[in-house]
Write an enzyme that holds these catalytic residues in place. Structure first.
Site, PDB file in Angstrom:
ATOM      1  N   ASP A 482      38.797  57.204  82.389  1.00 40.58           N
ATOM      2  CA  ASP A 482      39.087  58.341  82.718  1.00 40.58           C
ATOM      3  C   ASP A 482      37.902  59.206  81.928  1.00 40.58           C
ATOM      4  OD1 ASP A 482      40.215  61.067  83.709  1.00 40.58           O
ATOM      5  OD2 ASP A 482      41.202  61.162  81.440  1.00 40.58           O
ATOM      6  N   ASP A 686      44.037  58.756  79.083  1.00 46.31           N
ATOM      7  CA  ASP A 686      45.075  59.425  78.001  1.00 46.31           C
ATOM      8  C   ASP A 686      46.576  59.226  78.176  1.00 46.31           C
ATOM      9  OD1 ASP A 686      45.831  60.934  79.984  1.00 46.31           O
ATOM     10  OD2 ASP A 686      44.699  62.910  79.516  1.00 46.31           O
ATOM     11  N   ASP A 690      46.980  59.921  83.858  1.00 44.05           N
ATOM     12  CA  ASP A 690      46.658  58.834  84.497  1.00 44.05           C
ATOM     13  C   ASP A 690      47.683  57.654  84.714  1.00 44.05           C
ATOM     14  OD1 ASP A 690      44.023  59.847  84.670  1.00 44.05           O
ATOM     15  OD2 ASP A 690      43.679  59.627  82.536  1.00 44.05           O
TER      16      ASP A 690
END
Length: 793
Positions: A482, A686, A690
């Site tokens: 991410d 994180d 996600d």
């Protein structure tokens, strides 16, 4: 209600076959969801449905030939006067998970309980309080380290065994020097019998219990070997045999070598679990709590939420809480990996285990010690160390059939030699087969490496959820990231506002956007609130967040949107007039968001751009991962131009490495596409937005920030306790080293038996040497695993 977890010490386990028998027995416990048994720590991690009963757990283990050591506790209860109050108190305490029996002494005002050692004392005090009584812990016994107690018992038996065995071995030691002497047969029988009955009772007793339960283990093989050698010697002595014609020394030496191996192995196994014990030692034994106008030191087990606690300089914080008075600096390195002291003052959060440096602080406990962030970390680490790696399945299948197979081989060896006219030699060779073929090394091969690997990861700030995640990480071929909050700092700032309509200036646009963002945890929403600061914002109503898209709500009577161009397009708002300006911002690596109105008609109001710096170590971390042969990718919800610009800043030159404009479902599609091509994929995020991608990847890796966030990343297989991206390369190298040690151990365990069993069957391995070789094999496996403790990133 959520399922409950139980960590349980089990005595009597010595090999992989024992582990299988224990797991089979535990599966019969009512309410059991999952059980994972750890040979190295003699411990089981159980997941149970609410309402489980400790009696069922203890009974299942006892029937299988194993025991769960119990603790005894005495509570002093204030206000216990009437016999009519007893049922209420007994029922409240009996309902505490882990309690087996409750006995109330009305005359003394005390309660005697028997419970599993893992039963929190705070739960007992809370239960008594809920029943209308005030209780305090008067005494607690049986809570000592069970492995340490077992080691002490082994040491005592070991000394006794060798004291009786050495006189039997002295004649053999004197033969090379031409010294020929021997003890009388009755003396040899007396010494060997003493070894069998006194120090050997733990082996013989264990063998009988497991045999009676229909679950024979390695103790049965050892006991049969020692008893056979003793019985043969007694028979030969009755026929007049003397001295070296007898084999009493083999019977005693078998047990003595096994006890020596277990004692050395136990010491080495304790070293494998040093990471958990190091964390446990961070918790102080007592806490100083306020009582009336003074302070009183109480056992940590009695500390309850809501109590005011005082911590002096040099002491550790006993539980999570909030500072009420005083200022100081504390060290949170055990949770964050950050060695620098952190200043705390009234209103700040405290974490259990933190070291207080230079001031007296008072805080209100918000959790018991067991439920604190440190307690959670210890439980998660214990659970990970108790879990099984997939590579262990082969060893488990072999171990389940190992003991019956060895008994069959030993019987064939005896029959073969007997048919050849050498039945006494055949019996000794069969004894050697029984002794050398114990599946100790096979059972220790994987769990010792897992325990050390998981513990080493914890020391490096890497929390591994289970052994399967550690093994999977070693085989990862692609690592996807991410962007926001993972490769970047995650603290974006509002850097540009471009109003579209003439009657809206920048401050007005900022105020409308901040109103929509007032309750969202998204990093861009936080940036908007920080930019607005103390400036007044209009009131927003009917707020709704659409994951991966943006926010919507009603402000000043108008329905507004704040989010991506995809979200606006779905509502009929075109961003075409400002696309050139948006692309210009995106090419600088900035995140673009749009403010639009849906009423009285769809209308674009403003473009907002946010800047977020890459983490200082991101570029070096990605380079280290590429050096390990991993293919890298970045999956972002930002515009493709912004994602590609950030990729270039981080050194990802491959045009296929950066993917922008993705919704959470799109990230999942990318992961599934790579896996469909046969790639094993890790996803790094994180741990907040996600979760689907973390769960869908072969290995999910959450970047931790706050200790609570790191501990609660349930979707991730691995959590970085501090946001240090270089830890990713260290994690990959450690996982590969751990898997390499596991393969070496399994190769040794299988190879040892393939070599030694034929030698024993052929008469080339006397029983005494077979026992020494078997003990040495287990030590070899444990010692090889302990090499991981010296591993350096």
């Amino acid at each position: 209600m959520a399922n409950e977890t139980l960590s349980l010490h089990i005595s009597g386990m010595h090999c992989a076959a024992c582990v299988g028998h224990v797991e089979k027995a535990l599966r019969r416990v009512p309410g059991l969801v999952k059980a994972e048994v750890q040979l190295t720590e003699h411990r089981a991690q159980l997941e149970l449905l609410p309402g489980w009963q400790a009696q069922h757990v203890v009974q299942a283990l006892h029937e299988a030939g194993y025991e769960a050591p119990l603790s005894s506790a005495t509570l002093w209860v204030e206000g216990l006067r009437e016999a009519t109050e007893l049922p209420r108190l007994e029922a409240a305490l009996q309902a505490v998970p882990g309690v087996l029996s409750v006995s109330v002494n009305l005359a003394q005002g005390s309660v005697r309980l028997q419970a599993l050692p893992s039963t929190p004392a705070a739960s007992l005090l809370t239960a008594a309080q809920a029943a209308g009584f005030r209780a305090s812990l008067q005494s607690l016994s049986g809570g000592e380290d069970p492995l340490a107690a077992e080691q002490a018992g082994l040491r005592r038996d070991l000394l006794l065994a060798w004291a009786a065995t050495l006189p039997l071995l002295l004649p053999m030691l004197g033969m090379p020097f031409g010294i020929h002497w021997h003890l009388p047969a009755w003396a040899q029988a007396l010494l060997a019998g003493f070894v069998l009955v006194v120090p050997g009772r733990r082996l013989l007793g264990s063998a009988w219990r497991t045999l009676r339960a229909g679950a024979p283990g390695m103790d049965l093989l050892i006991s049969l070997g020692a008893l056979s050698a003793f019985g043969l010697s007694v028979f030969l002595a009755s026929r007049g045999a003397q001295g070296m014609e007898l084999f009493f020394e083999s019977s005693a030496a078998i047990l003595s070598f096994v006890l020596l191996g277990r004692w050395l192995e136990g010491g080495a196994r304790r070293a494998t679990g040093s990471a958990v014990r190091a964390l446990q030692q961070l918790m102080p034994a007592r806490a100083e709590v306020q009582q009336g106008s003074g302070w009183k030191s109480i056992p940590l087990a009695e500390l309850l939420p809501g109590q005011r606690v005082r911590v002096k300089p040099g002491e550790r914080v006993p539980a999570d809480g909030r500072v009420e008075a005083g200022r100081s600096h504390i060290n949170l390195a055990h949770l964050t990996g950050e060695p620098l002291p952190v200043a705390v003052e009234p209103g700040d959060e405290l974490r259990a285990g933190a070291l207080n440096f230079d001031g007296v602080i008072e805080f209100t406990a918000t959790q018991t010690a067991a439920a604190s962030s440190l307690g959670q970390l210890v439980r998660l680490l214990e659970t990970a160390q108790a879990s099984k790696a997939p590579i262990q399945r082969l060893a488990d299948r072999v171990a389940a059939r190992f003991v019956p197979a060895v008994l069959g081989v030993a019987l064939l060896v005896l029959l073969g030699w007997a048919l050849a006219g050498h039945w006494s030699e055949g019996l000794l060779n069969a004894v050697a087969v029984l002794v050398v073929a114990c599946p100790c090394a096979l059972g220790l091969a994987t769990p010792t490496a897992v325990v050390v690997g998981v513990g080493k990861a914890a020391q490096l700030g890497l929390l591994v959820r289970d052994a399967a995640a550690l093994e999977a990480l070693a085989g990862v071929q692609r690592m996807a990231f991410d962007k926001t909050g993972t490769l970047t700092e995650g603290r974006p700032q509002l850097v540009h506002i471009d109003p579209v309509v003439p009657d809206l200036n920048r401050l007005q646009a900022q105020g409308l956007a901040a109103a929509l963002a007032q309750a969202s945890p998204h990093p861009l929403a936080i940036a908007l609130r920080e930019a607005q600061g103390q400036l007044p914002s209009p009131e927003a109503k009917f707020l709704r967040e659409r994951p991966g898209m943006g926010l919507e709500g009603e402000v000043e009577g108008r329905s507004l949107l704040l989010g991506s161009s995809r979200m606006l397009a779905e509502q009929g708002v075109s961003t075409v007039p400002m696309e050139r300006a948006a692309s210009a911002q995106a090419l600088q690596g900035r995140s673009v968001s749009w403010l639009a109105a849906l009423s009285p008609q769809p209308q674009l109001l403003a473009l907002l751009a946010f800047g977020d710096a890459p983490r200082a170590d991101a570029a070096d971390a990605l380079h280290s991962l590429q050096a390990l042969g991993l293919r890298l990718a970045m999956l972002s919800g930002d515009r493709p131009e912004a994602a590609q610009a950030m990729a270039r800043r981080l050194g990802l030159e491959d045009p296929e490495a950066a993917h922008g404009g993705l919704l959470p479902a799109d990230k999942l599609s990318s992961l599934h596409a790579w896996r469909a091509r046969g790639e094993r994929v890790a996803f790094v995020g994180d741990g907040l937005n996600d979760a689907p991608a973390l769960a869908a990847a072969d290995v999910g890796i959450a970047i931790g920030g706050a200790p609570g966030q790191a501990v609660s990343s349930a979707a991730a297989g691995l959590t970085l306790l501090q946001p240090r991206l270089q830890s990713l390369a260290e994690a990959v190298r450690l996982s590969r080293a751990t898997l390499r040690v596991i393969r070496q151990n399994l190769g040794w365990a299988f190879g040892f038996n393939l070599l030694m069993i034929p030698l024993a069957a052929a008469g080339q391995l006397p029983p005494m040497l077979a026992a020494a070789a078997m003990a040495g094999s287990s030590l070899m496996v444990v010692g090889n695993a302990l090499r991981l403790r010296r591993w350096r990133p």
